[in-house]
Design a protein around this motif. Structure first.
Motif, PDB file in Angstrom:
ATOM      1  N   ALA A 150       0.835  -1.208   0.000  1.00 51.53           N
ATOM      2  CA  ALA A 150       0.000   0.000   0.000  1.00 51.53           C
ATOM      3  C   ALA A 150       0.869   1.257   0.000  1.00 51.53           C
ATOM      4  O   ALA A 150       0.562   2.234  -0.691  1.00 51.53           O
ATOM      5  CB  ALA A 150      -0.951  -0.008   1.194  1.00 51.53           C
ATOM      6  N   VAL A 151       1.963   1.227   0.761  1.00 55.48           N
ATOM      7  CA  VAL A 151       2.896   2.363   0.765  1.00 55.48           C
ATOM      8  C   VAL A 151       3.513   2.541  -0.621  1.00 55.48           C
ATOM      9  O   VAL A 151       3.599   3.664  -1.141  1.00 55.48           O
ATOM     10  CB  VAL A 151       4.004   2.166   1.829  1.00 55.48           C
ATOM     11  CG1 VAL A 151       5.121   3.176   1.659  1.00 55.48           C
ATOM     12  CG2 VAL A 151       3.421   2.247   3.221  1.00 55.48           C
ATOM     13  N   LEU A 152       3.924   1.454  -1.238  1.00 58.75           N
ATOM     14  CA  LEU A 152       4.521   1.523  -2.569  1.00 58.75           C
ATOM     15  C   LEU A 152       3.497   2.042  -3.589  1.00 58.75           C
ATOM     16  O   LEU A 152       3.827   2.893  -4.429  1.00 58.75           O
ATOM     17  CB  LEU A 152       5.062   0.156  -2.995  1.00 58.75           C
ATOM     18  CG  LEU A 152       5.725   0.086  -4.369  1.00 58.75           C
ATOM     19  CD1 LEU A 152       6.860   1.090  -4.507  1.00 58.75           C
ATOM     20  CD2 LEU A 152       6.208  -1.332  -4.631  1.00 58.75           C
ATOM     21  N   ALA A 153       2.261   1.560  -3.517  1.00 60.30           N
ATOM     22  CA  ALA A 153       1.224   2.043  -4.440  1.00 60.30           C
ATOM     23  C   ALA A 153       1.004   3.545  -4.245  1.00 60.30           C
ATOM     24  O   ALA A 153       0.941   4.302  -5.216  1.00 60.30           O
ATOM     25  CB  ALA A 153      -0.084   1.272  -4.235  1.00 60.30           C
ATOM     26  N   ALA A 154       0.914   3.985  -2.996  1.00 58.63           N
ATOM     27  CA  ALA A 154       0.721   5.417  -2.726  1.00 58.63           C
ATOM     28  C   ALA A 154       1.894   6.225  -3.271  1.00 58.63           C
ATOM     29  O   ALA A 154       1.706   7.306  -3.834  1.00 58.63           O
ATOM     30  CB  ALA A 154       0.551   5.656  -1.229  1.00 58.63           C
ATOM     31  N   THR A 155       3.085   5.698  -3.132  1.00 57.82           N
ATOM     32  CA  THR A 155       4.278   6.379  -3.628  1.00 57.82           C
ATOM     33  C   THR A 155       4.259   6.477  -5.160  1.00 57.82           C
ATOM     34  O   THR A 155       4.557   7.533  -5.729  1.00 57.82           O
ATOM     35  CB  THR A 155       5.547   5.644  -3.159  1.00 57.82           C
ATOM     36  OG1 THR A 155       5.533   5.581  -1.729  1.00 57.82           O
ATOM     37  CG2 THR A 155       6.801   6.357  -3.611  1.00 57.82           C
ATOM     38  N   LEU A 156       3.892   5.387  -5.808  1.00 63.35           N
ATOM     39  CA  LEU A 156       3.816   5.395  -7.273  1.00 63.35           C
ATOM     40  C   LEU A 156       2.735   6.359  -7.767  1.00 63.35           C
ATOM     41  O   LEU A 156       2.925   7.039  -8.776  1.00 63.35           O
ATOM     42  CB  LEU A 156       3.556   3.985  -7.794  1.00 63.35           C
ATOM     43  CG  LEU A 156       4.744   3.031  -7.697  1.00 63.35           C
ATOM     44  CD1 LEU A 156       4.293   1.587  -7.863  1.00 63.35           C
ATOM     45  CD2 LEU A 156       5.816   3.389  -8.719  1.00 63.35           C
ATOM     46  N   PHE A 157       1.612   6.431  -7.060  1.00 67.85           N
ATOM     47  CA  PHE A 157       0.526   7.312  -7.477  1.00 67.85           C
ATOM     48  C   PHE A 157       0.822   8.783  -7.214  1.00 67.85           C
ATOM     49  O   PHE A 157       0.254   9.656  -7.868  1.00 67.85           O
ATOM     50  CB  PHE A 157      -0.789   6.919  -6.808  1.00 67.85           C
ATOM     51  CG  PHE A 157      -1.395   5.657  -7.341  1.00 67.85           C
ATOM     52  CD1 PHE A 157      -1.403   5.373  -8.702  1.00 67.85           C
ATOM     53  CD2 PHE A 157      -1.974   4.734  -6.486  1.00 67.85           C
ATOM     54  CE1 PHE A 157      -1.965   4.206  -9.198  1.00 67.85           C
ATOM     55  CE2 PHE A 157      -2.544   3.570  -6.972  1.00 67.85           C
ATOM     56  CZ  PHE A 157      -2.541   3.301  -8.324  1.00 67.85           C
ATOM     57  N   THR A 158       1.707   9.080  -6.268  1.00 69.72           N
ATOM     58  CA  THR A 158       2.049  10.484  -6.009  1.00 69.72           C
ATOM     59  C   THR A 158       3.308  10.922  -6.759  1.00 69.72           C
ATOM     60  O   THR A 158       3.576  12.123  -6.870  1.00 69.72           O
ATOM     61  CB  THR A 158       2.233  10.749  -4.502  1.00 69.72           C
ATOM     62  OG1 THR A 158       3.225   9.857  -3.989  1.00 69.72           O
ATOM     63  CG2 THR A 158       0.921  10.561  -3.744  1.00 69.72           C
ATOM     64  N   ALA A 159       4.062   9.971  -7.285  1.00 66.95           N
ATOM     65  CA  ALA A 159       5.299  10.302  -8.001  1.00 66.95           C
ATOM     66  C   ALA A 159       5.080  11.235  -9.198  1.00 66.95           C
ATOM     67  O   ALA A 159       5.951  12.087  -9.452  1.00 66.95           O
ATOM     68  CB  ALA A 159       6.017   9.026  -8.429  1.00 66.95           C
ATOM     69  N   PRO A 160       3.983  11.125  -9.949  1.00 68.33           N
ATOM     70  CA  PRO A 160       3.806  12.078 -11.062  1.00 68.33           C
ATOM     71  C   PRO A 160       3.833  13.541 -10.618  1.00 68.33           C
ATOM     72  O   PRO A 160       4.324  14.399 -11.367  1.00 68.33           O
ATOM     73  CB  PRO A 160       2.439  11.692 -11.645  1.00 68.33           C
ATOM     74  CG  PRO A 160       2.358  10.219 -11.388  1.00 68.33           C
ATOM     75  CD  PRO A 160       2.972  10.061 -10.011  1.00 68.33           C
ATOM     76  N   ALA A 161       3.367  13.831  -9.422  1.00 68.78           N
ATOM     77  CA  ALA A 161       3.436  15.212  -8.931  1.00 68.78           C
ATOM     78  C   ALA A 161       4.885  15.634  -8.735  1.00 68.78           C
ATOM     79  O   ALA A 161       5.268  16.764  -9.078  1.00 68.78           O
ATOM     80  CB  ALA A 161       2.654  15.349  -7.627  1.00 68.78           C
ATOM     81  N   ALA A 162       5.705  14.739  -8.225  1.00 68.24           N
ATOM     82  CA  ALA A 162       7.125  15.052  -8.030  1.00 68.24           C
ATOM     83  C   ALA A 162       7.842  15.204  -9.372  1.00 68.24           C
ATOM     84  O   ALA A 162       8.682  16.102  -9.538  1.00 68.24           O
ATOM     85  CB  ALA A 162       7.792  13.955  -7.197  1.00 68.24           C
ATOM     86  N   VAL A 163       7.499  14.350 -10.331  1.00 68.51           N
ATOM     87  CA  VAL A 163       8.094  14.448 -11.662  1.00 68.51           C
ATOM     88  C   VAL A 163       7.708  15.783 -12.294  1.00 68.51           C
ATOM     89  O   VAL A 163       8.560  16.490 -12.855  1.00 68.51           O
ATOM     90  CB  VAL A 163       7.647  13.264 -12.552  1.00 68.51           C
ATOM     91  CG1 VAL A 163       8.029  13.480 -14.006  1.00 68.51           C
ATOM     92  CG2 VAL A 163       8.233  11.962 -12.027  1.00 68.51           C
ATOM     93  N   HIS A 164       6.440  16.125 -12.189  1.00 70.57           N
ATOM     94  CA  HIS A 164       5.968  17.403 -12.737  1.00 70.57           C
ATOM     95  C   HIS A 164       6.691  18.568 -12.079  1.00 70.57           C
ATOM     96  O   HIS A 164       7.140  19.502 -12.743  1.00 70.57           O
ATOM     97  CB  HIS A 164       4.454  17.536 -12.545  1.00 70.57           C
ATOM     98  CG  HIS A 164       3.899  18.802 -13.104  1.00 70.57           C
ATOM     99  ND1 HIS A 164       3.683  19.911 -12.322  1.00 70.57           N
ATOM    100  CD2 HIS A 164       3.534  19.135 -14.361  1.00 70.57           C
ATOM    101  CE1 HIS A 164       3.187  20.883 -13.081  1.00 70.57           C
ATOM    102  NE2 HIS A 164       3.095  20.430 -14.325  1.00 70.57           N
ATOM    103  N   ARG A 165       6.822  18.511 -10.763  1.00 71.94           N
ATOM    104  CA  ARG A 165       7.481  19.604 -10.044  1.00 71.94           C
ATOM    105  C   ARG A 165       8.935  19.728 -10.475  1.00 71.94           C
ATOM    106  O   ARG A 165       9.448  20.828 -10.668  1.00 71.94           O
ATOM    107  CB  ARG A 165       7.384  19.332  -8.527  1.00 71.94           C
ATOM    108  CG  ARG A 165       7.855  20.402  -7.627  1.00 71.94           C
ATOM    109  CD  ARG A 165       7.257  21.790  -7.770  1.00 71.94           C
ATOM    110  NE  ARG A 165       5.919  21.883  -8.287  1.00 71.94           N
ATOM    111  CZ  ARG A 165       5.480  22.857  -9.107  1.00 71.94           C
ATOM    112  NH1 ARG A 165       6.269  23.815  -9.505  1.00 71.94           N
ATOM    113  NH2 ARG A 165       4.253  22.879  -9.537  1.00 71.94           N
ATOM    114  N   ALA A 166       9.628  18.594 -10.660  1.00 70.46           N
ATOM    115  CA  ALA A 166      11.048  18.627 -11.040  1.00 70.46           C
ATOM    116  C   ALA A 166      11.248  19.186 -12.445  1.00 70.46           C
ATOM    117  O   ALA A 166      12.273  19.814 -12.717  1.00 70.46           O
ATOM    118  CB  ALA A 166      11.647  17.228 -10.942  1.00 70.46           C
ATOM    119  N   LEU A 167      10.275  18.957 -13.322  1.00 66.93           N
ATOM    120  CA  LEU A 167      10.418  19.383 -14.719  1.00 66.93           C
ATOM    121  C   LEU A 167       9.516  20.564 -15.071  1.00 66.93           C
ATOM    122  O   LEU A 167       9.355  20.890 -16.249  1.00 66.93           O
ATOM    123  CB  LEU A 167      10.112  18.204 -15.647  1.00 66.93           C
ATOM    124  CG  LEU A 167      11.063  17.017 -15.517  1.00 66.93           C
ATOM    125  CD1 LEU A 167      10.591  15.848 -16.357  1.00 66.93           C
ATOM    126  CD2 LEU A 167      12.475  17.419 -15.877  1.00 66.93           C
TER     127      LEU A 167
END
Length: 177
Positions: free
Chosen positions: A74-91
């Motif tokens: 569940a932690v990994l799924a939550a991390t994968l689902f929130t990662a696009p926000a981090a990718v967007h923020r970085a780029l």
């Protein structure tokens, strides 16, 4: 997940630039992630509270292993689902939206795969405790198969079904006079 590369003629009818298409696709991915992320957050919260209940101490080794594994999934799924926000923020503002969309789509797909296992694990744990191990295994496998069917098989079948329906319509149309 939304993954509109623009390679199909039907997508060209929108008359949008590649950047407009990427903006639309990213918006669609975010909408999808809002739905899935809420479910993951509820599952994660449920799992977190279990360890603090009196019944938790009575779990056997298999149930505890299922619990820990499911919690981590569940932690990994939550991390994968929130990662696009981090990718967007970085780029952000680097004109990399098409890349952000591709990476976000892959992250979302991976999140759905991990979520299938997390849901199956949580069902295994609850049904195992409620009615027994055999029932838990059956319910868990059923949960996994339903998720795999609806999230994996059905989306792959729909384009084929749409093509067949379009071909039938072309055949049944009256020829021009």
């Amino acid at each position: 997940m939304a993954d509109d590369s623009g390679s199909h003629a039907a997508h060209d009818t929108r008359n949008e630039t590649p950047f407009e298409r990427a903006d639309r696709n990213f918006s669609e991915i975010l909408q999808e992630l809002r739905v899935t992320q809420t479910g993951v957050q509820i599952l994660f919260a449920f799992l977190l509270t279990l360890a603090f209940t009196p019944r938790f101490r009575t779990l056997d080794d298999v149930q505890r292993a299922t619990y820990v594994t499911t919690l981590l999934l569940a932690v990994l799924a939550a991390t994968l689902f929130t990662a696009p926000a981090a990718v967007h923020r970085a780029l952000f503002q680097q004109r990399a939206k098409p890349l952000i969309v591709r990476v976000s789509s892959h992250l979302a797909r991976a999140g759905m795969g991990v979520l299938m296992f997390a849901l199956a694990g949580s069902v295994l744990l609850v049904v195992d405790v409620a009615v027994g191990r055999t029932g838990g295994i059956i319910a868990s496998v059923g949960t996994f198969l339903v998720c795999a069917g609806l999230w994996g098989v059905l989306p792959r079948l729909l384009p084929r079904m749409a093509r067949r329906a379009a071909a039938r319509q072309d055949v049944t149309r009256e020829p021009p006079r």
